[in-house]
Enzyme design. Structure first.
Site, PDB file in Angstrom:
ATOM      1  N   LYS A 115       0.824  -1.215   0.000  1.00 15.11           N
ATOM      2  CA  LYS A 115       0.000   0.000   0.000  1.00 15.11           C
ATOM      3  C   LYS A 115       0.850   1.254   0.000  1.00 15.11           C
ATOM      4  O   LYS A 115       0.459   2.257  -0.575  1.00 15.11           O
ATOM      5  CB  LYS A 115      -0.985   0.009   1.181  1.00 15.11           C
ATOM      6  CG  LYS A 115      -2.100  -1.007   0.996  1.00 15.11           C
ATOM      7  CD  LYS A 115      -3.415  -0.592   1.623  1.00 15.11           C
ATOM      8  CE  LYS A 115      -4.494  -1.619   1.290  1.00 15.11           C
ATOM      9  NZ  LYS A 115      -5.735  -1.449   2.029  1.00 15.11           N
ATOM     10  N   LYS A 197      -4.176 -11.085  -6.732  1.00  8.08           N
ATOM     11  CA  LYS A 197      -5.440 -11.453  -6.086  1.00  8.08           C
ATOM     12  C   LYS A 197      -6.553 -10.530  -6.582  1.00  8.08           C
ATOM     13  O   LYS A 197      -6.301  -9.381  -6.950  1.00  8.08           O
ATOM     14  CB  LYS A 197      -5.322 -11.420  -4.558  1.00  8.08           C
ATOM     15  CG  LYS A 197      -5.298 -10.049  -3.954  1.00  8.08           C
ATOM     16  CD  LYS A 197      -5.717 -10.065  -2.477  1.00  8.08           C
ATOM     17  CE  LYS A 197      -5.967  -8.626  -2.024  1.00  8.08           C
ATOM     18  NZ  LYS A 197      -6.868  -8.433  -0.935  1.00  8.08           N
ATOM     19  N   LYS A 200     -10.313  -4.647  -5.551  1.00  9.82           N
ATOM     20  CA  LYS A 200     -10.989  -3.506  -6.173  1.00  9.82           C
ATOM     21  C   LYS A 200      -9.992  -2.598  -6.898  1.00  9.82           C
ATOM     22  O   LYS A 200     -10.396  -1.800  -7.730  1.00  9.82           O
ATOM     23  CB  LYS A 200     -11.827  -2.730  -5.161  1.00  9.82           C
ATOM     24  CG  LYS A 200     -11.059  -2.247  -3.969  1.00  9.82           C
ATOM     25  CD  LYS A 200     -12.001  -1.748  -2.898  1.00  9.82           C
ATOM     26  CE  LYS A 200     -11.292  -1.597  -1.558  1.00  9.82           C
ATOM     27  NZ  LYS A 200     -11.088  -2.881  -0.875  1.00  9.82           N
TER      28      LYS A 200
HETATM   29  P1  ATP Z   1      -9.033  -5.202  -1.783  1.00  8.46           P
HETATM   30  O1  ATP Z   1      -7.756  -5.867  -2.122  1.00  8.46           O
HETATM   31  O2  ATP Z   1     -10.101  -5.393  -2.784  1.00  8.46           O
HETATM   32  O3  ATP Z   1      -8.834  -3.771  -1.381  1.00  8.46           O
HETATM   33  P2  ATP Z   1      -9.096  -5.919   0.980  1.00  8.46           P
HETATM   34  O4  ATP Z   1      -8.408  -7.149   1.356  1.00  8.46           O
HETATM   35  O5  ATP Z   1      -8.420  -4.628   1.301  1.00  8.46           O
HETATM   36  O6  ATP Z   1      -9.560  -5.979  -0.516  1.00  8.46           O
HETATM   37  P3  ATP Z   1     -11.236  -6.025   2.884  1.00  8.46           P
HETATM   38  O7  ATP Z   1     -12.583  -5.550   2.573  1.00  8.46           O
HETATM   39  O8  ATP Z   1     -10.645  -5.391   4.022  1.00  8.46           O
HETATM   40  O9  ATP Z   1     -10.527  -5.849   1.522  1.00  8.46           O
HETATM   41  O10 ATP Z   1     -11.182  -7.605   3.033  1.00  8.46           O
HETATM   42  C1  ATP Z   1     -12.165  -8.340   3.654  1.00  8.46           C
HETATM   43  C2  ATP Z   1     -11.820  -9.798   3.645  1.00  8.46           C
HETATM   44  O11 ATP Z   1     -11.738 -10.299   2.307  1.00  8.46           O
HETATM   45  C3  ATP Z   1     -10.477 -10.139   4.286  1.00  8.46           C
HETATM   46  O12 ATP Z   1     -10.656 -11.242   5.132  1.00  8.46           O
HETATM   47  C4  ATP Z   1      -9.586 -10.513   3.128  1.00  8.46           C
HETATM   48  O13 ATP Z   1      -8.615 -11.465   3.480  1.00  8.46           O
HETATM   49  C5  ATP Z   1     -10.585 -11.103   2.157  1.00  8.46           C
HETATM   50  N1  ATP Z   1     -10.140 -11.008   0.755  1.00  8.46           N
HETATM   51  C6  ATP Z   1      -9.850  -9.880   0.065  1.00  8.46           C
HETATM   52  N2  ATP Z   1      -9.503 -10.150  -1.200  1.00  8.46           N
HETATM   53  C7  ATP Z   1      -9.573 -11.516  -1.323  1.00  8.46           C
HETATM   54  C8  ATP Z   1      -9.339 -12.438  -2.396  1.00  8.46           C
HETATM   55  N3  ATP Z   1      -8.990 -12.013  -3.612  1.00  8.46           N
HETATM   56  N4  ATP Z   1      -9.523 -13.756  -2.159  1.00  8.46           N
HETATM   57  C9  ATP Z   1      -9.906 -14.201  -0.944  1.00  8.46           C
HETATM   58  N5  ATP Z   1     -10.138 -13.393   0.099  1.00  8.46           N
HETATM   59  C10 ATP Z   1      -9.977 -12.067  -0.063  1.00  8.46           C
END
Ligand code: ATP
Ligand code: LTN
Length: 333
Positions: A115, A197, A200
Site C-alpha cells: 500500500k 489477487k 478492487k
Molecule cells: P481489496 O484488495 O479489494 O482492497 P481488501 O483485502 O483490502 O480488498 P477487505 O474488505 O478489508 O478488503 O477484506 C475483507 C476480507 O476479504 C479479508 O478477510 C480478506 O482477506 C478477504 N479477501 C480480500 N480479497 C480476497 C481475495 N482475492 N480472495 C480471498 N479473500 C480475499
C-alpha cells in the site's frame, strides 16, 4: 448466547463494495460459523481512512456494506454486527498496543509495503500502524478465531505476537487468536491478471456482489484464459493460470471438485466454460443483491440495527479496555 462457545471476530473495510474474493475468502465463512460460534463482525471504517476517502462516500459505503453483510446472511439475532467508529474502545486500545509493537515488525508487513508503494504520496502513520488497530479489534473481544482470506494471515500473526508480549508483561490478559482460512476461496485471483489477487484496485478483473447479471457475465466472458493450443479445461496453476482461476471460482461456488469440473467440460473448450462460471456467480449473488436493495430502502431499520450492534460490542470491549488500563497502571477515574 451459550457461555462456552468459542468467540469469532472479523472485520471488513468499507473502502469499496464486497467482491467475489471478499465473499468466498471471508464473508461466506462468517455466515456459516454463526451456527457454532459466538460471532462478532465489524465494518472497519477506521481502517478505511488510512487511504484518502471522500467523507460522503465513506458514509454511504459504510451503510451499504452493513446492508450487504446482512443480506449475505449475517444474522443480528445470533451475531453482533457493528461499525468500528461507533465503539470508541477500538481507537483507545490501539494507542496502548502501539506501545507494545515494534517498528521493525510493522516494517515487515507485506500489506504496508504494497500500500505504501501504491499510495506513495500518502504514506501516513496510520497506514503503518494499521495492524495495531486490527490487533486491538481482535483482542478487545478475546477472539479465538479470525476468519479471513489468505492475505490477512500475517496480520493475525502479528496480533498474536503483540498479545503474547502484553501477556508476558501483565499476565493472561488476552486470548491468543488463530486465523481461520478457508480451504477453497482463500485467495481468489483477478479475472484479467491471474497472478494478482482479485481486488478492487483492478476493477476489470473484479466481480462485485452488487454487479448486475449482464455485467458479471461480461467480466467472465472477457476473463483471461490461456494462449495454449490445448484449450481444454484442466487445472494447471503454473501453466494455465487463467483457467485455474476460473476453476477455483467454479469449485468454490458449486462445491464441485477439480476432477468433476474437468469431466463436466471435457471436450467443450473455454467458450462453454467461461459463461458457465459466470452463470454460477450470477445465481449466487442474485438473491443477495436483491435483499441488499430491500434493506437499503429502510434506513431507520439499518440505524436501529447498527446502534444495537454497537451497544452489544461496547459492553464486551469496555470490559477488556478497563482491564488493560488497570494493568498498564492508568489511575482509575
Ligand atoms: P481489496 O484488495 O479489494 O482492497 P481488501 O483485502 O483490502 O480488498 P477487505 O474488505 O478489508 O478488503 O477484506 C475483507 C476480507 O476479504 C479479508 O478477510 C480478506 O482477506 C478477504 N479477501 C480480500 N480479497 C480476497 C481475495 N482475492 N480472495 C480471498 N479473500 C480475499
Ligand atoms: N485488515 C483487514 C480488515 C480488518 C480485520 C480486522 C480482519 C480490520 N480489522 C480484524 C479481521 C479481524 C483487511 O484489510 N482485510
Amino acid at each position: 448466547m451459550e457461555e462456552n462457545r468459542k468467540r469469532i471476530f472479523s472485520g471488513i473495510q468499507p473502502s469499496g463494495k464486497i467482491h467475489l474474493g471478499n465473499y468466498l475468502g471471508a464473508v461466506r465463512n462468517w455466515v456459516q460459523l454463526q451456527d457454532e460460534y459466538d460471532c462478532i463482525y465489524c465494518v472497519v471504517d477506521e481502517h478505511a481512512i488510512t487511504v484518502r476517502q471522500d467523507p460522503a462516500e465513506l458514509r454511504r459505503k459504510t451503510l451499504e456494506l452493513f446492508a450487504q453483510l446482512l443480506a449475505c446472511g449475517v444474522d443480528p439475532e445470533r451475531s453482533t454486527l457493528f461499525v468500528q467508529s461507533h465503539v470508541t474502545q477500538h481507537a483507545e486500545i490501539a494507542w496502548v498496543l502501539n506501545c507494545f509493537t515494534m517498528f521493525g515488525e510493522l516494517s515487515r508487513m507485506t500489506q504496508f509495503k504494497d500500500k505504501s508503494a501504491k499510495h506513495a504520496d500518502n504514506v501516513n502513520a496510520g497506514l503503518f500502524t494499521y495492524p495495531v488497530l486490527m490487533a486491538g479489534d481482535i483482542l478487545l473481544y478475546q477472539a479465538d478465531l479470525v476468519p479471513v482470506g489468505e492475505d490477512q494471515k500475517q496480520h493475525v500473526e502479528i496480533c498474536r505476537d503483540i498479545a503474547t508480549r502484553f501477556n508476558y508483561n501483565y499476565g493472561d490478559v488476552f486470548t491468543l487468536p488463530d486465523a481461520y482460512i478457508p480451504k477453497v476461496g482463500a485467495r481468489v485471483m483477478s479475472l484479467n491478471q491471474p497472478d494478482s489477487k482479485m481486488s478492487k484496485s483492478i476493477p476489470e478483473g473484479c466481480v462485485y456482489l452488487m454487479d448486475k447479471p449482464d455485467e458479471i457475465m461480461r467480466k467472465f466472458k472477457r476473463a483471461i484464459t490461456d494462449s495454449d493450443t490445448e484449450r481444454c479445461v484442466r487445472y494447471d496453476r503454473a501453466n494455465k493460470p487463467g483457467v485455474a482461476t476460473l476453476i477455483d471460482i467454479y469449485a468454490a461456488v458449486t462445491g464441485k471438485s477439480y476432477e468433476a469440473i474437468e469431466a463436466e467440460f471435457e471436450g467443450k473448450g473455454y467458450g462453454a466454460f467461461k459463461p458457465a462460471v459466470g452463470e454460477a456467480v450470477v445465481e449466487l449473488f442474485r438473491p443477495i443483491r436483491e435483499r441488499t436493495e430491500e434493506l437499503l430502502a429502510d434506513k431507520a431499520q439499518l440505524q436501529q440495527l447498527y446502534r444495537a450492534g454497537a451497544e452489544k460490542a461496547s459492553a464486551i470491549a469496555g470490559r477488556t479496555l478497563r482491564k488493560v488500563y488497570k494493568k498498564v497502571g492508568f489511575l482509575e477515574r
